[in-house]
Design an enzyme around this catalytic site. Structure first.
Site, short mmCIF file in Angstrom:
data_model
loop_
_atom_site.label_atom_id
_atom_site.label_comp_id
_atom_site.label_asym_id
_atom_site.label_seq_id
_atom_site.Cartn_x
_atom_site.Cartn_y
_atom_site.Cartn_z
CE1 TYR A 33 1.08 -0.22 4.41
CE2 TYR A 33 0.12 1.97 4.29
CZ TYR A 33 0.89 1.03 4.95
OH TYR A 33 1.49 1.37 6.13
NE ARG A 52 6.89 4.08 0.50
CZ ARG A 52 6.66 4.91 1.52
NH1 ARG A 52 7.62 5.22 2.36
NH2 ARG A 52 5.47 5.44 1.71
NE ARG A 100 -6.68 -18.84 4.99
CZ ARG A 100 -5.81 -19.72 5.49
NH1 ARG A 100 -5.86 -20.99 5.12
NH2 ARG A 100 -4.91 -19.34 6.37
CG HIS A 102 -0.72 -20.63 3.14
ND1 HIS A 102 -1.87 -21.28 3.55
CD2 HIS A 102 -0.26 -19.96 4.23
CE1 HIS A 102 -2.09 -21.01 4.82
NE2 HIS A 102 -1.14 -20.21 5.26
CE LYS A 144 3.29 3.11 3.05
NZ LYS A 144 3.34 3.19 4.50
N1 PMP Z 1 7.44 3.77 8.97
C1 PMP Z 1 6.25 3.15 8.98
C2 PMP Z 1 6.16 1.81 9.64
C3 PMP Z 1 5.12 3.75 8.40
O1 PMP Z 1 3.94 3.11 8.38
C4 PMP Z 1 5.25 5.04 7.81
C5 PMP Z 1 4.05 5.73 7.21
N2 PMP Z 1 3.71 5.20 5.98
C6 PMP Z 1 6.51 5.65 7.81
C7 PMP Z 1 7.59 4.99 8.40
C8 PMP Z 1 6.71 7.00 7.16
O2 PMP Z 1 6.74 6.88 5.76
P1 PMP Z 1 6.26 8.07 4.81
O3 PMP Z 1 7.07 9.27 5.17
O4 PMP Z 1 6.53 7.58 3.45
O5 PMP Z 1 4.80 8.26 5.10
#
Ligand code: PMP
Length: 289
Positions: A33, A52, A100, A102, A144
């Site tokens: 995300y 990213r 579902r 894995h 992320k």
């Molecule tokens: N670390 C974590 C675990 C986060 O969830 C976030 C927010 N997305 C950040 C750092 C900061 O990242 P950004 O500046 O890209 O929002």
């Protein structure tokens, strides 16, 4: 529209959108995300967030459902549909829809979700309480992903303690916040954990470090301890929605407050960049009915 939800090309008010139960995000959190702040219908640092997402998706071997440029256009188009010019733009990419199991389902096609809701920027003059929490996450924190249970639990612990953010640490070494990156100022130096698999490469972090270097502020990318945080001149956290927030306490004890001038200069430089970039015109606004 007051809020907007989008799922694979269909969109409507967020509260009315429905998604299939077999989207693998429901079973496994199998996706990645991004989120950013929108001002004047312009999503801030959109290209950096898209890049990213491309990196996160590649690490999970999730193909993009469209070219990055087309995704960018879709996000801009959706952003223009919201009544409020100030919003939070969130989007996620999930591996696909399948019963579902894995291992990756054969022929899975990724699902694109977008949400938009009104959002107002925090008052930059405020300062916040922090709570330290052991970092029990896995070793892929640079991706992320939607697997955020330790982050959710830590944020809730902080909220119950009357704090704004949790400070994750591994044996006393600070990694990052539950949804932000952590930084300190000491003797005029901006110190922050180096990029590694233990932290998310924050877009705000990267921009802040760049601005600091341009301003002649020395930057030290070296992890610091909770003890160093207590002794810092200032401690603060950054994220795309919180920007640059000063911390006033850690575990109930006062911290920082000794170099407000430098912290304000850094924050103002960031806010200036934000305002400049978001003064552009979203081309899709003209096409609104
Ligand atoms: N670390 C974590 C675990 C986060 O969830 C976030 C927010 N997305 C950040 C750092 C900061 O990242 P950004 O500046 O890209 O929002």
């Amino acid at each position: 529209m007051k809020t907007l939800g989008y799922y694979n090309g269909e969109y409507g008010p967020l509260e009315q959108m429905r998604v299939p139960m077999n989207d693998r995000v429901c079973f496994f959190g199998d996706g990645v995300y991004e989120a950013t702040t929108v001002e004047n219908h312009i999503p801030y640092a959109l290209d950096e967030h898209l890049q990213r997402m491309e990196r996160s998706a590649a690490k999970l071997e999730i193909p993009l459902p469209m070219e990055l440029q087309a995704l960018r256009e879709t996000l801009l188009e959706m952003t223009a549909k919201l009544d409020s010019g100030s919003s939070q733009l969130y989007w996620q990419l999930t591996r696909g829809t399948a019963p579902r199991t894995h291992a990756f389902p054969k022929d899975a096609r990724p699902n694109l979700w977008i949400t938009l809701r009104p959002f107002s920027m925090r008052d930059p003059s405020l300062s916040y309480g922090l709570l330290s929490v052991p970092d029990t996450r896995y070793f892929h924190c640079d991706v992320k992903t939607l697997n955020l249970i330790p982050n959710v639990m830590a944020a809730e612990r902080a909220a119950r303690a009357g704090c704004e953010e949790a400070v994750f640490h591994r044996d006393g070494m600070v990694t990052e916040g539950s949804h932000s990156n952590m930084h300190i100022l000491k003797n005029g130096v901006l110190q922050t954990a180096p990029l590694s698999n233990l932290i998310l490469p924050g877009i705000t972090r990267a921009q802040l470090l760049k601005l600091a270097r341009e301003m002649g502020v020395p930057v030290l990318e070296k992890a610091f301890t909770l003890q160093e945080m207590f002794q810092a001149d200032e401690a603060f956290f950054t994220s795309a929605s919180a920007f640059c927030c000063r911390a006033s306490t850690l575990d109930g004890k006062p911290i920082g407050g000794k170099d407000e001038a430098l912290l304000s200069a850094l924050r103002n430089a960031y806010l200036d960049k934000f305002r400049k970039e978001t003064s552009a015109v979203n081309p899709y606004l003209e096409k609104r009915p």
